[in-house]
Motif scaffolding. Structure first.
Motif, PDB file in Angstrom:
ATOM      1  N   ALA A  23       0.829  -1.265   0.027  1.00 21.78           N
ATOM      2  CA  ALA A  23      -0.021  -0.141   0.053  1.00 21.78           C
ATOM      3  C   ALA A  23       1.094   1.401   0.069  1.00 21.78           C
ATOM      4  CB  ALA A  23      -0.907  -0.028   1.069  1.00 21.78           C
ATOM      5  N   ALA A  24       1.937   1.069   0.689  1.00 18.47           N
ATOM      6  CA  ALA A  24       2.843   2.517   0.896  1.00 18.47           C
ATOM      7  C   ALA A  24       3.525   2.809  -0.512  1.00 18.47           C
ATOM      8  CB  ALA A  24       4.050   2.175   1.949  1.00 18.47           C
ATOM      9  N   LEU A  25       3.939   1.764  -1.193  1.00 17.26           N
ATOM     10  CA  LEU A  25       4.527   1.796  -2.529  1.00 17.26           C
ATOM     11  C   LEU A  25       3.533   2.324  -3.424  1.00 17.26           C
ATOM     12  CD1 LEU A  25       6.696  -1.302  -2.570  1.00 17.26           C
ATOM     13  CD2 LEU A  25       7.693   0.869  -2.601  1.00 17.26           C
ATOM     14  N   ARG A  26       2.205   1.884  -3.680  1.00 22.19           N
ATOM     15  CA  ARG A  26       1.364   2.354  -4.321  1.00 22.19           C
ATOM     16  C   ARG A  26       1.006   3.752  -3.853  1.00 22.19           C
ATOM     17  NH1 ARG A  26      -2.041  -3.035  -4.378  1.00 22.19           N
ATOM     18  NH2 ARG A  26      -1.445  -3.823  -6.443  1.00 22.19           N
ATOM     19  N   ALA A  27       0.929   4.417  -2.627  1.00 22.59           N
ATOM     20  CA  ALA A  27       0.620   5.664  -2.224  1.00 22.59           C
ATOM     21  C   ALA A  27       1.588   6.617  -2.774  1.00 22.59           C
ATOM     22  CB  ALA A  27       0.356   5.760  -0.714  1.00 22.59           C
ATOM     23  N   LEU A  28       2.905   6.193  -3.025  1.00 24.36           N
ATOM     24  CA  LEU A  28       3.782   7.318  -3.144  1.00 24.36           C
ATOM     25  C   LEU A  28       3.604   7.748  -4.388  1.00 24.36           C
ATOM     26  CD1 LEU A  28       7.231   4.982  -2.784  1.00 24.36           C
ATOM     27  CD2 LEU A  28       6.213   6.784  -1.057  1.00 24.36           C
ATOM     28  N   GLY A  29       2.644   7.182  -5.351  1.00 28.09           N
ATOM     29  CA  GLY A  29       2.274   7.957  -6.481  1.00 28.09           C
ATOM     30  C   GLY A  29       3.377   8.169  -7.744  1.00 28.09           C
ATOM     31  N   TYR A 184      19.345  -1.993  -1.466  1.00 30.47           N
ATOM     32  CA  TYR A 184      18.722  -2.767  -0.420  1.00 30.47           C
ATOM     33  C   TYR A 184      18.601  -1.771   0.942  1.00 30.47           C
ATOM     34  CZ  TYR A 184      18.171  -6.063   3.500  1.00 30.47           C
ATOM     35  OH  TYR A 184      17.857  -6.986   4.313  1.00 30.47           O
ATOM     36  N   THR A 185      17.581  -1.986   1.762  1.00 31.62           N
ATOM     37  CA  THR A 185      17.477  -1.609   3.082  1.00 31.62           C
ATOM     38  C   THR A 185      16.837  -2.770   3.887  1.00 31.62           C
ATOM     39  OG1 THR A 185      16.200   0.242   4.483  1.00 31.62           O
ATOM     40  CG2 THR A 185      15.004  -0.653   2.633  1.00 31.62           C
ATOM     41  N   ALA A 186      17.812  -2.913   5.168  1.00 30.93           N
ATOM     42  CA  ALA A 186      17.233  -3.942   6.010  1.00 30.93           C
ATOM     43  C   ALA A 186      16.089  -3.481   6.698  1.00 30.93           C
ATOM     44  CB  ALA A 186      18.491  -4.188   6.810  1.00 30.93           C
ATOM     45  N   LEU A 187      15.529  -2.131   6.734  1.00 30.25           N
ATOM     46  CA  LEU A 187      14.602  -1.697   7.535  1.00 30.25           C
ATOM     47  C   LEU A 187      13.159  -2.177   7.023  1.00 30.25           C
ATOM     48  CD1 LEU A 187      16.076   1.811   8.201  1.00 30.25           C
ATOM     49  CD2 LEU A 187      16.212  -0.274   9.746  1.00 30.25           C
ATOM     50  N   GLY A 188      12.202  -1.778   7.797  1.00 37.20           N
ATOM     51  CA  GLY A 188      11.049  -2.209   7.248  1.00 37.20           C
ATOM     52  C   GLY A 188      10.011  -3.404   7.715  1.00 37.20           C
ATOM     53  N   TYR A 194       5.802   1.695   7.556  1.00 41.29           N
ATOM     54  CA  TYR A 194       5.148   2.161   6.378  1.00 41.29           C
ATOM     55  C   TYR A 194       4.196   3.332   6.317  1.00 41.29           C
ATOM     56  CZ  TYR A 194       7.592  -2.005   4.804  1.00 41.29           C
ATOM     57  OH  TYR A 194       8.656  -3.061   4.587  1.00 41.29           O
ATOM     58  N   ALA A 195       4.159   3.877   7.546  1.00 43.53           N
ATOM     59  CA  ALA A 195       3.391   5.167   7.992  1.00 43.53           C
ATOM     60  C   ALA A 195       4.379   5.978   8.542  1.00 43.53           C
ATOM     61  CB  ALA A 195       2.244   4.768   8.976  1.00 43.53           C
ATOM     62  N   LEU A 200       9.222   6.124   4.446  1.00 35.33           N
ATOM     63  CA  LEU A 200       8.769   6.541   3.356  1.00 35.33           C
ATOM     64  C   LEU A 200       9.521   7.248   2.424  1.00 35.33           C
ATOM     65  CD1 LEU A 200       4.994   7.019   4.328  1.00 35.33           C
ATOM     66  CD2 LEU A 200       6.061   4.786   3.201  1.00 35.33           C
ATOM     67  N   ALA A 201      10.049   8.397   2.804  1.00 35.03           N
ATOM     68  CA  ALA A 201      11.180   9.013   1.950  1.00 35.03           C
ATOM     69  C   ALA A 201      12.299   8.321   1.667  1.00 35.03           C
ATOM     70  CB  ALA A 201      11.517  10.362   2.454  1.00 35.03           C
ATOM     71  N   HIS A 202      12.831   7.522   2.672  1.00 33.69           N
ATOM     72  CA  HIS A 202      13.717   6.641   2.460  1.00 33.69           C
ATOM     73  C   HIS A 202      13.758   5.591   1.339  1.00 33.69           C
ATOM     74  CE1 HIS A 202      16.910   3.829   3.569  1.00 33.69           C
ATOM     75  NE2 HIS A 202      16.390   2.967   3.967  1.00 33.69           N
ATOM     76  N   LEU A 203      12.545   4.968   1.436  1.00 36.76           N
ATOM     77  CA  LEU A 203      12.329   3.643   0.454  1.00 36.76           C
ATOM     78  C   LEU A 203      11.950   4.334  -0.995  1.00 36.76           C
ATOM     79  CD1 LEU A 203      11.296   0.871   0.059  1.00 36.76           C
ATOM     80  CD2 LEU A 203       9.103   1.606   0.794  1.00 36.76           C
ATOM     81  N   ARG A 204      11.507   5.603  -0.910  1.00 40.78           N
ATOM     82  CA  ARG A 204      10.974   6.321  -2.322  1.00 40.78           C
ATOM     83  C   ARG A 204      12.199   6.705  -2.730  1.00 40.78           C
ATOM     84  NH1 ARG A 204       7.024  11.353  -2.601  1.00 40.78           N
ATOM     85  NH2 ARG A 204       6.421  11.220  -4.578  1.00 40.78           N
ATOM     86  N   GLY A 205      13.250   7.216  -2.150  1.00 38.69           N
ATOM     87  CA  GLY A 205      14.521   7.528  -2.783  1.00 38.69           C
ATOM     88  C   GLY A 205      15.289   6.246  -2.941  1.00 38.69           C
ATOM     89  N   GLY A 206      15.208   5.167  -2.643  1.00 35.67           N
ATOM     90  CA  GLY A 206      16.072   4.121  -3.015  1.00 35.67           C
ATOM     91  C   GLY A 206      15.132   3.508  -4.350  1.00 35.67           C
ATOM     92  N   VAL A 207      13.991   3.520  -4.269  1.00 37.31           N
ATOM     93  CA  VAL A 207      13.311   2.993  -5.381  1.00 37.31           C
ATOM     94  C   VAL A 207      13.447   3.812  -6.762  1.00 37.31           C
ATOM     95  CG1 VAL A 207      11.131   2.152  -6.443  1.00 37.31           C
ATOM     96  CG2 VAL A 207      11.830   1.610  -4.064  1.00 37.31           C
ATOM     97  N   GLN A 208      13.405   5.109  -6.428  1.00 40.86           N
ATOM     98  CA  GLN A 208      13.618   5.864  -7.587  1.00 40.86           C
ATOM     99  C   GLN A 208      15.192   5.742  -8.070  1.00 40.86           C
ATOM    100  OE1 GLN A 208      12.593   9.624  -5.707  1.00 40.86           O
ATOM    101  NE2 GLN A 208      10.718   9.809  -6.873  1.00 40.86           N
TER     102      GLN A 208
END
Length: 219
Positions: A23-29, A184-188, A194-195, A200-208
């Motif tokens: 849900a968090a990955l979808r909500a990043l938009g 890779y992030t060991a967190l999560g 995911y709230a 979320l900023a960390h995950l978004r930056g890594g995916v981007q």
């Protein structure tokens, strides 16, 4: 909009936080997210996807054909992102350990601790405080990936009980594989992560970064 294939198959421990992560990955938009547990999804061409995300996968989750597709995807320039238990995955496939950079060994109890950001010149860490208070499982790895990856953040083992790696305890890193990028992030571990705006900023930056999406400078 760029597409992500978010893979969440588990054949070992299953994290309750997986639905929150999807849900968090979808909500990043930033991405169209296709989430699946079906190994056949990795047997088909992965060219439509800017990145493949292993979100707390565990155990052996790929078929031989899926392994070939994933390796070719990254070698050919596609992104790969591993989140948390992605390091507990595909122990029988040597290439996967090299791709990710390290394999999970053990973890202490879920508890508060501190993340020390080593490299802030990366989209995954740019917005984080230099020392980040977080609650997680603080994964230990079989070997430190330092020297073969670009370490972005490490655990401060003095901030929690039960750490097993000592002062050199990478938690977040990135690397290149062929023409592709790996993050890779060991967190999560927990749904609460995911709230968390910083996570979320960390995950978004890594995916981007892994997906090389528009507007994200190379780092």
């Amino acid at each position: 909009m760029p597409r992500l294939l978010v893979y969440t198959r588990t054949t070992d421990y299953r994290h309750d936080s997986i639905p929150a992560g999807i849900a968090a990955l979808r909500a990043l938009g930033d991405f169209t997210v296709d989430a699946t547990e079906d190994p056949a999804a990795l047997e088909r061409p992965l060219t439509p996807y800017a990145a493949v995300v292993f979100l707390s996968t565990s155990g052996e989750v790929l078929t031989p054909a899926g392994r070939e597709r994933l390796a070719a995807h990254v070698e050919g320039g596609g992104g790969f992102v591993g989140v948390h238990a992605a390091a507990c995955t595909e122990y029988d496939w040597p290439f996967y350990g090299e791709l990710l950079g390290a394999r999970f060994d053990r973890h202490p109890a879920y508890q508060p601790g501190r993340v020390v950001v080593e490299d802030r010149d990366h989209p995954a860490t740019r917005g984080l405080p230099p020392v980040w208070d977080f609650t997680d499982e603080w994964y230990d790895f079989r070997t430190s990936p330092r020297g073969t990856v670009r370490v972005l953040a490490r655990a401060d083992e003095s901030s929690y009980e039960g750490g097993g790696m000592g002062e050199d305890h990478p938690l977040v890193w990135c690397r290149e594989q062929g023409a592709g990028r790996v993050f890779y992030t060991a967190l999560g571990h927990a749904a609460e992560a995911y709230a968390d705006p910083d996570f979320l900023a960390h995950l978004r930056g890594g995916v981007q970064w892994a997906a090389r999406t528009a507007g994200v400078p190379d780092a």
